[in-house]
Write an enzyme that holds these catalytic residues in place. Structure first.
Site, PDB file in Angstrom:
ATOM      1  N   ASP A   1      16.268  -4.788  -9.805  1.00  0.00           N
ATOM      2  CA  ASP A   1      15.747  -5.565  -9.171  1.00  0.00           C
ATOM      3  C   ASP A   1      14.691  -5.563  -9.399  1.00  0.00           C
ATOM      4  OD1 ASP A   1      14.521  -5.943  -6.664  1.00  0.00           O
ATOM      5  OD2 ASP A   1      15.286  -4.550  -5.990  1.00  0.00           O
TER       6      ASP A   1
ATOM      7  N   ASP B   1       3.855  -3.224  -7.649  1.00  0.00           N
ATOM      8  CA  ASP B   1       3.670  -1.548  -6.612  1.00  0.00           C
ATOM      9  C   ASP B   1       3.554  -0.823  -7.795  1.00  0.00           C
ATOM     10  OD1 ASP B   1       2.520  -3.183  -4.723  1.00  0.00           O
ATOM     11  OD2 ASP B   1       4.593  -2.858  -3.809  1.00  0.00           O
TER      12      ASP B   1
ATOM     13  N   GLY C   1       1.160  -1.547   0.297  1.00  0.00           N
ATOM     14  CA  GLY C   1       0.383  -0.407  -0.409  1.00  0.00           C
ATOM     15  C   GLY C   1       0.603   1.423  -0.217  1.00  0.00           C
TER      16      GLY C   1
END
Length: 303
Positions: free
Chosen positions: A248, A254, A41
């Site tokens: 990475d 997200d 989040g």
């Protein structure tokens, strides 16, 4: 721009980098480690804010050094923190992340204070949801609270995005509350209890999610891009062609979801929103870390 409400978890990421990710019972010698902000989040809120989104974040943290890290970051990113709850009796969450030399990762999340979020916390911050056009959440928060928040968002005419990560059981009745469902391949397999390998498998999986009541299904496919369907139109959107090597992949999902929320808040059409989100996610994989890898709007526009 319309406001975006993100409901989710903040954790401090403890990232360990090495040639490989250890298997059960194995010890490996790492090359580097960093401690930084994370939590799906929180990462999505930061991703959206760095893209000039008007972001409000609902979460629960402790009153400790990890919480200080979070609040400092949100202030810098210009995220509205009025709905962030601090509890002095609880510890802020943490996550252990192993990253190999190819950028693949394995993650163990302890949500800490955010694991104690409850329906009352949602009710006390209902105005944040009411004043937002886009509501974005994941499944790191307690399941029933997440679904309660989704129902409140729909009651208040928000466009809802559920990124089902980590994959956890969702009662069938709640799928109809989801305007945009954004699983990756592994998460889609979890909900349908079957393997997804071919393009046809992806298309059939999308149809099953639509039958459950989801309005729009977006299956993210990593370096293969995304697949979208709403029952009337369906298509694949290729991943962004990158100028730099992938180092990475932590936080790429997200970045995608935060960017997609911003695109919708800016009233972009679905396909344009997906192209934009793919680009943001791709750029994030060329940097180390989760929150630290979220690109600024100017960087995306110039890429």
């Amino acid at each position: 721009m319309n406001s975006i409400c993100v409901f989710g978890v903040f954790v401090a990421d403890l990232c360990f980098f090495g040639e490989t990710i250890p298997v059960k019972g194995q010890t490996v010698l790492g090359k580097n480690h960093i401690v930084g902000p994370g939590g799906k989040g929180s990462n999505q809120a930061i991703a959206a804010a760095r893209l000039k989104g008007d972001v409000h974040f609902i979460t629960k943290i402790g009153q400790d050094s990890h919480a200080d890290m979070a609040l400092t970051l949100y202030k810098k990113a210009k995220i509205n923190i009025n709905s962030i709850i601090q509890d002095k009796n609880l510890s802020t969450g943490v996550a252990g992340i192993m990253v190999d030399e190819k950028g693949h990762n394995a993650i163990n999340v302890v949500a800490g204070a955010a694991a104690h979020l409850n329906n009352e916390d949602i009710d006390q911050n209902l105005n944040t949801i009411k004043n937002s056009k886009i509501f974005l959440t994941q499944l790191e928060t307690p399941e029933q609270v997440t679904l309660y928040a989704l129902s409140k968002a729909k009651e208040n005419n928000c466009v809802t995005i559920l990124n089902p990560a980590p994959a956890r059981k969702i009662e069938e009745e709640y799928f109809k509350l989801i305007d945009y469902f954004t699983p990756n391949e592994t998460e889609a397999e979890f909900y349908l209890n079957k393997k997804i390998k071919s393009e046809n498998d992806i298309k059939e999986a999308a149809k099953e999610f639509l039958k459950k009541g989801v309005k729009n299904i977006i299956i993210t496919l990593g370096e293969k891009g995304v697949y979208y369907s709403n029952g009337k139109e369906d298509y694949f959107v290729e991943a962004c062609k990158l100028k730099n090597n992938v180092v990475d992949t932590t936080g790429a999902g997200d970045a995608f979801n935060g960017a997609f929320a911003v695109a919708l808040a800016n009233s972009l059409e679905n396909k344009d929103a997906l192209v934009f989100a793919n680009k943001v996610a791709g750029i994030s994989t060329t940097k180390l870390g989760a929150a630290a890898s979220m690109p600024l709007l100017q960087e995306v526009e110039n890429y």
